[in-house]
Design an enzyme around this catalytic site. Sequence first.
Site, PDB file in Angstrom:
ATOM      1  N   LYS A   1    -106.667  82.929  18.464  1.00  0.00           N
ATOM      2  CA  LYS A   1    -107.125  81.594  18.062  1.00  0.00           C
ATOM      3  C   LYS A   1    -106.067  80.520  18.320  1.00  0.00           C
ATOM      4  CE  LYS A   1    -105.831  81.342  13.166  1.00  0.00           C
ATOM      5  NZ  LYS A   1    -106.309  81.002  11.807  1.00  0.00           N
ATOM      6  N   ASP A   2    -104.816  80.925  18.574  1.00  0.00           N
ATOM      7  CA  ASP A   2    -103.748  79.967  18.860  1.00  0.00           C
ATOM      8  C   ASP A   2    -103.628  79.636  20.345  1.00  0.00           C
ATOM      9  OD1 ASP A   2    -103.056  79.780  16.191  1.00  0.00           O
ATOM     10  OD2 ASP A   2    -101.474  81.303  16.322  1.00  0.00           O
TER      11      ASP A   2
ATOM     12  N   ARG B   1    -111.140  72.190  11.551  1.00  0.00           N
ATOM     13  CA  ARG B   1    -112.317  73.044  11.369  1.00  0.00           C
ATOM     14  C   ARG B   1    -112.509  73.393   9.893  1.00  0.00           C
ATOM     15  NH1 ARG B   1    -112.782  78.291  10.281  1.00  0.00           N
ATOM     16  NH2 ARG B   1    -110.536  78.521  10.535  1.00  0.00           N
ATOM     17  N   ARG B   2    -111.430  73.829   9.245  1.00  0.00           N
ATOM     18  CA  ARG B   2    -111.521  74.170   7.829  1.00  0.00           C
ATOM     19  C   ARG B   2    -111.774  72.926   6.986  1.00  0.00           C
ATOM     20  NH1 ARG B   2    -106.327  78.265   8.189  1.00  0.00           N
ATOM     21  NH2 ARG B   2    -107.505  80.214   8.478  1.00  0.00           N
TER      22      ARG B   2
ATOM     23  N   ARG C   1     -98.275  73.225   6.746  1.00  0.00           N
ATOM     24  CA  ARG C   1     -97.947  74.033   7.920  1.00  0.00           C
ATOM     25  C   ARG C   1     -96.966  75.099   7.470  1.00  0.00           C
ATOM     26  NH1 ARG C   1     -97.398  71.709  12.875  1.00  0.00           N
ATOM     27  NH2 ARG C   1     -96.764  73.822  13.475  1.00  0.00           N
TER      28      ARG C   1
ATOM     29  N   ARG D   1     -96.853  78.999   2.843  1.00  0.00           N
ATOM     30  CA  ARG D   1     -98.038  78.334   2.303  1.00  0.00           C
ATOM     31  C   ARG D   1     -98.360  78.834   0.899  1.00  0.00           C
ATOM     32  NH1 ARG D   1    -102.185  77.743   7.488  1.00  0.00           N
ATOM     33  NH2 ARG D   1    -100.568  77.614   9.073  1.00  0.00           N
TER      34      ARG D   1
ATOM     35  N   CYS E   1    -107.886  71.636  19.054  1.00  0.00           N
ATOM     36  CA  CYS E   1    -107.669  71.526  17.619  1.00  0.00           C
ATOM     37  C   CYS E   1    -107.972  70.118  17.117  1.00  0.00           C
ATOM     38  CB  CYS E   1    -106.240  71.922  17.260  1.00  0.00           C
ATOM     39  SG  CYS E   1    -104.975  71.021  18.162  1.00  0.00           S
TER      40      CYS E   1
END
Length: 301
Positions: free
Chosen positions: A81-82, A128-129, A146, A152, A238
């Site tokens: 996904k990155d 997206r989130r 980040r 996190r 993104c």
Amino acid sequence: MAKIRLGTRGSPLALRQAEQAAAALRAREPDLDIEIVTIRTTGDRIRDRRLADIGGKGLFAKEIEAALAEGRIDAAVHSVKDLETVLPEGFVLAAMLEREDPRDGLAGGARTLAELPPGARIGTASLRRQAQMLARRPDLVPALIRGNVQTRLERVRVGEFDATFLAMAGLARLDMTEHAVPIAPEEMLPAAGQGAVGIECRAGDSVLHARLAAIDHEPTSCCVAAERALLASLDGSCRTPIAAHANLQDGELVLRGRLLTPDGTEMREICRAGPAADARTIGLDAGEALRADAPPGALEA
């Protein structure tokens, strides 16, 4: 004795993924000499801005791909996904490991988005989130966060945020799934490629390409191909809230896609199904259908 240098980011999760790739290779060829080479990327160095503001999600791969191009490493291990939707010329994704849980998770104590208190401050760097969260709970306040998984979680623990989102796949690979509750895909559809680990190599390295292809998990590669095709047909980055997830059901590939405005006020969804062999075509078709019905502003974000 053959030697393979695997390049990776240096976070605990990235290193764990590289170790899993190395283990899969050694399971087929026990005598392989595998060296894991850590490379610090621009995305790792700059943590106070969204990726969209500093060049996109490819900043987690740029330096690693440069090392691959220069021959300092032989292959690169990435969270799929990155990766940019289109790989740089001369590179291929030669293999994918079996996908982990693709769902997003909610960390912070609440079991669902509905349980979060009014006006809760939610840490996320993902549009997206953010968009899917606001579509369900427009009262919630997104705030930039980040850093790696441990960072996190600590920022939530000390009260900087009421909650944050984490990929369940990463937590599973780190044996930390107790720190988050999975969110149903119906509520928050994952990112294209979420939960998948890909191994990239130079297209001209046929010997290594064949060695990597031997450890490819075909169902994962098939599903991710559909998801990335949907993303490609939308020119997704993104900067655009796009979600896509495919799975195999009785030999048929089922792909679900979602396109939103960044504030979550408008959302379009699609579901396409067909033979697994047509994964890329299914993804492109789904993406084109979403593009044709895109809400104003969704693709200009």
